[in-house]
Design an enzyme around this catalytic site. Structure first.
Site, PDB file in Angstrom:
ATOM      1  N   LYS A 188      16.104  17.905 -30.039  1.00 60.60           N
ATOM      2  CA  LYS A 188      15.240  18.521 -29.039  1.00 60.60           C
ATOM      3  C   LYS A 188      16.137  19.052 -27.926  1.00 60.60           C
ATOM      4  O   LYS A 188      16.628  18.309 -27.089  1.00 60.60           O
ATOM      5  CB  LYS A 188      14.231  17.533 -28.455  1.00 60.60           C
ATOM      6  CG  LYS A 188      13.260  18.272 -27.543  1.00 60.60           C
ATOM      7  CD  LYS A 188      12.676  17.435 -26.443  1.00 60.60           C
ATOM      8  CE  LYS A 188      11.998  18.334 -25.400  1.00 60.60           C
ATOM      9  NZ  LYS A 188      12.946  19.158 -24.621  1.00 60.60           N
ATOM     10  N   GLY A 245      21.592  11.207 -20.854  1.00 58.50           N
ATOM     11  CA  GLY A 245      20.633  11.471 -19.784  1.00 58.50           C
ATOM     12  C   GLY A 245      20.571  10.293 -18.829  1.00 58.50           C
ATOM     13  O   GLY A 245      21.548   9.544 -18.683  1.00 58.50           O
ATOM     14  N   SER A 246      19.405  10.094 -18.241  1.00 54.09           N
ATOM     15  CA  SER A 246      19.306   9.088 -17.177  1.00 54.09           C
ATOM     16  C   SER A 246      19.290   7.667 -17.733  1.00 54.09           C
ATOM     17  O   SER A 246      18.904   7.422 -18.885  1.00 54.09           O
ATOM     18  CB  SER A 246      18.035   9.327 -16.370  1.00 54.09           C
ATOM     19  OG  SER A 246      16.916   8.934 -17.135  1.00 54.09           O
ATOM     20  N   VAL A 249      15.612   6.537 -18.750  1.00 51.14           N
ATOM     21  CA  VAL A 249      15.166   6.978 -20.083  1.00 51.14           C
ATOM     22  C   VAL A 249      16.002   6.285 -21.172  1.00 51.14           C
ATOM     23  O   VAL A 249      15.483   5.895 -22.220  1.00 51.14           O
ATOM     24  CB  VAL A 249      15.239   8.520 -20.202  1.00 51.14           C
ATOM     25  CG1 VAL A 249      14.894   8.974 -21.613  1.00 51.14           C
ATOM     26  CG2 VAL A 249      14.296   9.177 -19.192  1.00 51.14           C
ATOM     27  N   GLY A 250      17.277   6.096 -20.886  1.00 53.69           N
ATOM     28  CA  GLY A 250      18.161   5.416 -21.848  1.00 53.69           C
ATOM     29  C   GLY A 250      17.682   4.010 -22.167  1.00 53.69           C
ATOM     30  O   GLY A 250      17.717   3.570 -23.319  1.00 53.69           O
ATOM     31  N   GLU A 267      24.544   7.612 -23.541  1.00 54.46           N
ATOM     32  CA  GLU A 267      25.478   8.036 -22.487  1.00 54.46           C
ATOM     33  C   GLU A 267      24.641   8.314 -21.253  1.00 54.46           C
ATOM     34  O   GLU A 267      23.967   9.340 -21.164  1.00 54.46           O
ATOM     35  CB  GLU A 267      26.219   9.309 -22.915  1.00 54.46           C
ATOM     36  CG  GLU A 267      27.071   9.147 -24.160  1.00 54.46           C
ATOM     37  CD  GLU A 267      28.180   8.127 -23.986  1.00 54.46           C
ATOM     38  OE1 GLU A 267      28.501   7.764 -22.836  1.00 54.46           O
ATOM     39  OE2 GLU A 267      28.698   7.655 -25.015  1.00 54.46           O
ATOM     40  N   CYS A 301      27.673  14.099 -15.304  1.00 55.53           N
ATOM     41  CA  CYS A 301      27.734  12.628 -15.336  1.00 55.53           C
ATOM     42  C   CYS A 301      29.035  12.158 -14.725  1.00 55.53           C
ATOM     43  O   CYS A 301      29.115  11.069 -14.185  1.00 55.53           O
ATOM     44  CB  CYS A 301      27.729  12.107 -16.766  1.00 55.53           C
ATOM     45  SG  CYS A 301      26.412  12.727 -17.722  1.00 55.53           S
ATOM     46  N   GLU A 411      22.787   7.140  -8.304  1.00 54.45           N
ATOM     47  CA  GLU A 411      23.332   8.388  -8.854  1.00 54.45           C
ATOM     48  C   GLU A 411      22.558   9.569  -8.283  1.00 54.45           C
ATOM     49  O   GLU A 411      21.323   9.580  -8.307  1.00 54.45           O
ATOM     50  CB  GLU A 411      23.235   8.402 -10.376  1.00 54.45           C
ATOM     51  CG  GLU A 411      23.853   9.679 -10.945  1.00 54.45           C
ATOM     52  CD  GLU A 411      23.792   9.780 -12.456  1.00 54.45           C
ATOM     53  OE1 GLU A 411      22.783   9.397 -13.058  1.00 54.45           O
ATOM     54  OE2 GLU A 411      24.789  10.276 -13.030  1.00 54.45           O
TER      55      GLU A 411
HETATM   56  C1  UN1 Z   1      28.697  15.255 -18.727  1.00 56.07           C
HETATM   57  O1  UN1 Z   1      28.847  15.313 -17.508  1.00 56.07           O
HETATM   58  O2  UN1 Z   1      27.617  14.952 -19.238  1.00 56.07           O
HETATM   59  O3  UN1 Z   1      34.555  15.456 -18.634  1.00 56.07           O
HETATM   60  C2  UN1 Z   1      29.771  15.578 -19.683  1.00 56.07           C
HETATM   61  C3  UN1 Z   1      33.769  16.319 -18.291  1.00 56.07           C
HETATM   62  C4  UN1 Z   1      33.196  17.227 -19.345  1.00 56.07           C
HETATM   63  C5  UN1 Z   1      31.983  16.633 -19.976  1.00 56.07           C
HETATM   64  C6  UN1 Z   1      31.025  16.028 -19.021  1.00 56.07           C
HETATM   65  N1  UN1 Z   1      34.197  17.504 -20.342  1.00 56.07           N
HETATM   66  O4  UN1 Z   1      33.418  16.442 -17.145  1.00 56.07           O
END
Ligand code: UN1
Length: 535
Positions: A188, A245-246, A249-250, A267, A301, A411
């Site tokens: 999705k 994602g968050s 939700v994870g 992740e 992230c 976050e």
């Molecule tokens: C993300 O922020 O979900 O290392 C991935 C990094 C990128 C990937 C980030 N290569 O910031």
């Protein structure tokens, strides 16, 4: 009903496109209405309309993936790798066009968008050759004429859901190893970036991927298709689920997978620290902090959140940092490709970002820069292009932030960073470890002792020495600890363990029933009986 689409690639020329789900190799409409994908750069710009898929669409996609599994998992791994190699070539040929579409959909700068496409290409390169490895082991047996071997076996249908901030690179981290290992996929895509997702699957199909191996169901998030997509876990649609994602939700996905005995890859969030020690090259640290905090408008992230500076260099660092923040070009990445960052990706992110201004005030932190959204009346010399029709945020710098504050712990996706001052290395390390998350981290110093201690004692999945918190390479393990996930890792050889199961095979050529443990003599029968006491 099957409709011939207009060319989604026209999205890079500024046209609106009609997009489709791809199920069993065919472009299909959804069961419900359509969703609009609007450009983050200028929300008047309609990039495309895509199906808002319902329960039946998800069921169809899952069925297609389940049916394709038999043939694809039996396809030799080097052949699967060759398909991935061709997909990588297509991405290479289409790199600029794909990057333009990423910029138009989510507002990432062209330079970063090109980097994102390259990350997907790198992922294809790595896993193309993994098709000629995918090694198992041969293992000695304790019995004669018996061979032991291990094989990696695919898991089945993988449900894939990822965030909008890396709409090509992060899904490729999941989809490419999943299919290399012989699995099939229901994906999705993010409703903020359906066009790039559509083109990625088209590239896979052009590369020779059989129908049904990768299927997409587009649509809204939790309120719509996302709900039906996740409900598929309890319906037994997937044997594997991978989510970026968050944390909230994870956790939900983790629970659903847990009761179905599925091991998910999760992740999740981050609150990434950077430590600056007094012996550091401060100019280098300023550049690293600027890029880590404000690249992609802080919507990664791996973005820097807590900038932890030793008091001995705090004043000098702060001066240089604020100067660099004030000099940063911000604005419309389509008309001005050289801006440091562009807009917020969607309204939800913008609202959450605005809410953090109040959080900081309640915390009692001091705002040194930012605290507003750019508009015509308040724009200044660092703002480039038209910013009226997207959500372009001023770069936020907070001072006087401590681990007791929400600002330090929560976050926040957006261009904001907390300046924190500490007295010594141990305090810096404690603060760096002072959040429930543990994705990425960084330290600026030349001191070997501090480097060694930081590297060993930081509770993060990724650590940089004298470099930014972002910028993970596509063949290194990506992932984190604590609230960042469930210990899963993406990329490189490490991800293989998350898309395969080990099968232990024992092959007995002795011609009679041999019983391990029971008949194994371990040389006892031949052992001599020396009287050790007499020697
Ligand atoms: C993300 O922020 O979900 O290392 C991935 C990094 C990128 C990937 C980030 N290569 O910031």
């Amino acid at each position: 009903m099957y409709l011939k689409p207009n060319s989604p690639a026209a999205a890079d020329a500024g046209k609106s496109v009609i997009g489709f789900n791809i199920i069993n190799g065919r472009e299909v409409e959804g069961d419900l209405s359509m969703i609009e994908s609007r450009s983050a750069v200028d929300r008047r710009d309609l990039v495309g309309v895509f199906p808002d898929s319902g329960e039946k669409d998800v069921a169809r996609a899952a069925k297609a993936a389940a049916e394709a599994f038999r043939g694809w998992s039996a396809t030799p791994a080097p052949v699967r790798g060759a398909v991935i190699q061709r997909a990588g070539h297509i991405l290479q040929q289409q790199k600029e066009r794909f990057a333009r579409i990423i910029t138009r959909e989510i507002g990432k700068t062209p330079r970063e968008a090109l980097g994102e496409v390259q990350e997907a290409i790198d992922t294809c390169s790595f896993f193309a050759s993994e098709g000629r490895r995918l090694y198992g082991q041969t293992v000695p047996s304790e019995l004669p004429h018996k061979s032991l071997a291990t094989y990696r076996r695919p898991v089945g249908v993988c449900g894939i859901l990822a965030a909008n901030n890396f709409p090509l690179a992060v899904p490729s981290w999941k989809i490419i190893p999943a299919i290399l290992c012989g699995n099939t996929v229901v994906w999705k895509p993010s409703d903020d970036a359906p066009t790039i997702a559509y083109l990625f699957v088209r590239a896979l199909m052009d590369a020779g991927l059989p129908p049904g191996v990768v299927n997409t169901v587009n649509g809204r998030g939790r309120a719509g298709c996302g709900k039906h997509f996740l409900a598929g876990i309890d319906k037994g649609y997937y044997q594997k689920f991978s989510f970026t994602g968050s944390t909230a939700v994870g956790r939900m996905i983790g629970e659903a997978c847990g009761r179905n005995l599925i091991i998910p890859s999760l992740e999740l969030g981050g609150k990434n620290p950077m430590v600056v020690m007094p012996d550091a090259d401060l100019d280098l640290a300023v550049q690293g902090a600027l890029w880590s905090a404000f690249g992609t408008a802080g919507q990664r992230c791996t973005s820097l959140a807590n900038l932890i500076v030793h008091e001995a260099c705090a004043a000098e660092f702060k001066g240089k940092f604020l100067e660099a923040v004030a000099a940063m070009a911000i604005g419309n990445p389509m008309s001005h490709p050289d801006v440091a960052y562009g807009p917020m990706i969607n309204v939800r992110f913008a609202e959450a970002f605005r809410a953090h201004w109040e959080m900081g005030r309640k915390d009692g932190a001091t705002l040194l820069s930012g605290g507003g959204q750019w508009s015509e009346p308040n724009r200044d010399g660092r703002v480039h292009g038209v910013v009226e029709h997207g959500m372009y945020m001023q770069p936020c710098v907070w001072e006087g932030v401590t681990p007791a504050m929400d600002l330090f712990q929560t976050e926040i996706f957006g261009p904001t960073v907390n300046l924190c001052t500490v007295k010594h290395f141990d305090e810096a390390l404690a603060w760096a470890n002072g959040t429930p998350y543990g994705l990425s981290s960084s330290i600026y110093t030349e001191n070997r002792h501090w480097i060694a201690r930081f590297t060993r004692e930081i509770k993060a999945g990724m650590t940089s020495i004298n470099n930014s918190t972002t910028g993970a390479e596509a063949h290194m393990p990506f992932g984190g600890n604590g609230w960042t996930g469930n210990g899963s890792r993406e990329s490189g050889m490490w991800v293989l363990d998350w898309y395969t199961r080990w099968q232990a095979v024992n092959d007995d050529a002795s011609g009679h029933l041999q019983l391990a443990q029971i008949e194994t003599d371990y040389g006892h029968a031949r052992a001599k009986k020396t009287d050790w006491a007499s020697l």
